[in-house]
Design an enzyme around this catalytic site. Structure first.
Site, PDB file in Angstrom:
ATOM      1  N   PHE A 164       5.482  -3.543  11.274  1.00  0.00           N
ATOM      2  CA  PHE A 164       5.943  -4.808  10.724  1.00  0.00           C
ATOM      3  C   PHE A 164       6.809  -4.548   9.496  1.00  0.00           C
ATOM      4  CE2 PHE A 164       3.806  -8.489  12.710  1.00  0.00           C
ATOM      5  CZ  PHE A 164       3.132  -7.784  13.702  1.00  0.00           C
ATOM      6  N   LYS A 198      13.793   1.094   8.983  1.00  0.00           N
ATOM      7  CA  LYS A 198      12.358   1.396   9.057  1.00  0.00           C
ATOM      8  C   LYS A 198      11.979   1.846  10.479  1.00  0.00           C
ATOM      9  CE  LYS A 198       8.101  -0.662   7.306  1.00  0.00           C
ATOM     10  NZ  LYS A 198       7.398  -1.818   6.796  1.00  0.00           N
ATOM     11  N   ASN A 252      -2.339  -6.937  -2.552  1.00  0.00           N
ATOM     12  CA  ASN A 252      -1.242  -7.827  -2.150  1.00  0.00           C
ATOM     13  C   ASN A 252      -1.799  -9.039  -1.415  1.00  0.00           C
ATOM     14  OD1 ASN A 252      -1.344  -7.304   0.797  1.00  0.00           O
ATOM     15  ND2 ASN A 252      -0.826  -5.227   0.159  1.00  0.00           N
ATOM     16  N   LYS A 288      10.363   5.611  10.968  1.00  0.00           N
ATOM     17  CA  LYS A 288       8.952   5.800  11.373  1.00  0.00           C
ATOM     18  C   LYS A 288       8.821   6.163  12.846  1.00  0.00           C
ATOM     19  CE  LYS A 288       7.988   3.620   7.434  1.00  0.00           C
ATOM     20  NZ  LYS A 288       7.457   4.010   6.233  1.00  0.00           N
ATOM     21  N   ASP A 334       1.529   0.663  -0.875  1.00  0.00           N
ATOM     22  CA  ASP A 334       2.381   1.852  -0.754  1.00  0.00           C
ATOM     23  C   ASP A 334       2.100   2.863  -1.857  1.00  0.00           C
ATOM     24  OD1 ASP A 334       3.873   0.636   1.306  1.00  0.00           O
ATOM     25  OD2 ASP A 334       4.899  -0.569  -0.204  1.00  0.00           O
TER      26      ASP A 334
END
Ligand SMILES: Cc1cc2nc3c(=O)[nH]c(=O)nc-3n(C[C@H](O)[C@H](O)[C@H](O)COP(=O)(O)O)c2cc1C
Length: 394
Positions: A322, A336, A211, A340, A281
């Site tokens: 992030f 998120k 990426n 997490k 991912d």
């Protein structure tokens, strides 16, 4: 912030075209209450007359190590003893090289080598010079010895080139100097682990998928933590080329699995985890031979989730993650945060100009379970301090 009041700052000016911009910096430093002494190289006086700096700093400008007309003191030593900080701006390729090799053949380099206080430098030169391997090595050598670099953004240079090597803007330099005193030790004794950059999904012996992460935000956070006294563990995927202080523990990783392994290795002694990397991912089975088929269909499976692992094992330690989002940003970021077990999520809407990958600026929203704080467009290094400011209150 005005931590510069009553501090003594040496401004070292060397012979680059950006010297004129340093007049603004000197003026701002004086207005903030700092005592400013300007030391110029002989070549710098070709670009700006010492009189300008004398008028702005209210102090005599020094260029000559052997000037006997002013004071009985050994001036480079007495000034070095008085200094709370030094900023060399612009820092020419020549001055960087001299300092990297301990050469002290004029007042500026002699005084700087005699200083024990924090020393910042703002490299400024033509892009080809800046990219030259020997210049990069010299800058790297200074950083390894604790000199703090302040880089400018890529852009138009006086020589007509467009690229790296522009001097950081005076406001940015001022903020970094101010930050030296404002919060130099509020992370002392803490270990901050920062992940940065991209990981790769290997496909066959020659190909991979990855990426666009440059690692700049992670590097800025690691620098901010370092400047504030933390021990830094820098878990580095594929990033831009950064100068890394020798005091950091660096783990170079290739894949998301390797990144997780490096995070696990340092987890016990880490107080704050900052997950600024963009680990892939997904992963796939790497073929032993180079794939030669006409079309290629990849079967990707989920790679391990590093932030989730930290969230599950962190106990009372802090976790910042992030979220780079393109739509329904805040609600996705909040999901998120909860999933997490993070303490804060830094949301980047990567569709906004000046935000996200491969730029020196960012526009972020800091989200905790209780708060949502939208920040304006700012340098990633500035944002890094804002994130640490918030983190320390959680
Ligand atoms: C118009 C002009 C602009 C220059 N700009 C730069 C510059 O931005 N950065 C740099 O490293 N050298 C620049 N140079 C070259 C330096 O002035 C030269 O290397 C000099 O020896 C530096 O001396 P000093 O480091 O002692 O100040 C420039 C030279 C000229 C003539």
């Amino acid at each position: 912030m005005n931590a510069l009041k009553d501090k003594t700052v040496i401004v070292g000016v060397s012979g680059g075209i950006a010297a004129y911009k340093v007049c603004g910096l000197v003026s701002k430093l004086v207005q903030s209450g700092a005592t400013v002494h300007v030391a110029m190289t002989r070549n710098a006086t070709e670009f700006v007359a010492p009189l300008s700096f004398e008028t702005l700093s209210h102090n005599r400008v020094i260029t000559d190590t052997f000037d006997r007309n002013f004071t009985w003191e050994v001036e480079h030593v007495s000034l070095a003893k008085k200094a709370d900080a030094v900023i060399i701006a612009p820092a020419t390729a020549n001055v960087v090289a001299k300092l990297a090799h301990g050469i002290a053949d004029d007042f500026l380099t002699t005084a700087v080598l005699a200083c024990k206080c924090p020393i910042m430098f703002a490299p400024a030169m033509n892009t080809a010079m800046f990219d030259n391997a020997v210049v990069r090595e010299n800058i790297g050598a200074l950083v390894k010895r604790g000199f703090v670099p302040v880089y400018g953004e890529c852009g138009y240079l006086a020589c007509g080139d467009v690229g790296g090597g522009r001097m950081a803007e005076p406001d940015v330099i001022f903020t970094r100097l101010d930050g030296l005193f404002d919060k130099r030790s509020d992370h002392a004794g803490k270990t901050v682990l920062v992940t940065a950059g991209a990981t790769r999904i290997d496909i066959d012996p020659v190909r991979y998928v990855s990426n666009r992460s440059s690692g700049k935000m992670g590097y800025a956070l690691a620098c901010a933590a370092h400047d504030r006294g933390a021990n830094v563990v820098f878990v580095k995927g594929f990033t831009d080329d950064f100068d890394i202080p020798s005091s950091w523990t660096v783990e170079n990783v290739r894949t998301t699995r390797e990144m997780l392994a490096a995070v696990k290795k340092h987890a016990d002694k880490t107080d704050m985890f900052i997950m600024a990397a963009a680990p892939c991912d997904y992963e796939t089975k790497v073929t032993a031979q180079k794939i030669k088929s006409a079309a290629l269909e990849l079967k990707l499976t989920k790679a391990p989730d590093i932030a989730a692992w930290v969230g599950e094992h962190k106990n009372k330690k802090k976790l910042v993650i992030f979220a780079a989002e393109t739509d329904d940003c805040e609600s996705n970021a909040r999901k998120k945060l909860a999933a997490k077990h993070a303490d804060m999520v830094v949301l980047n809407d990567v569709t906004e100009s000046g935000a996200g990958f491969d730029v020196d600026t960012n526009v972020a929203t800091l989200i905790t379970s209780q708060t949502t704080e939208r920040q304006s467009l700012m340098q990633k290094r500035e944002l890094a301090d804002v994130i640490l400011d918030k983190l320390i209150t959680l």
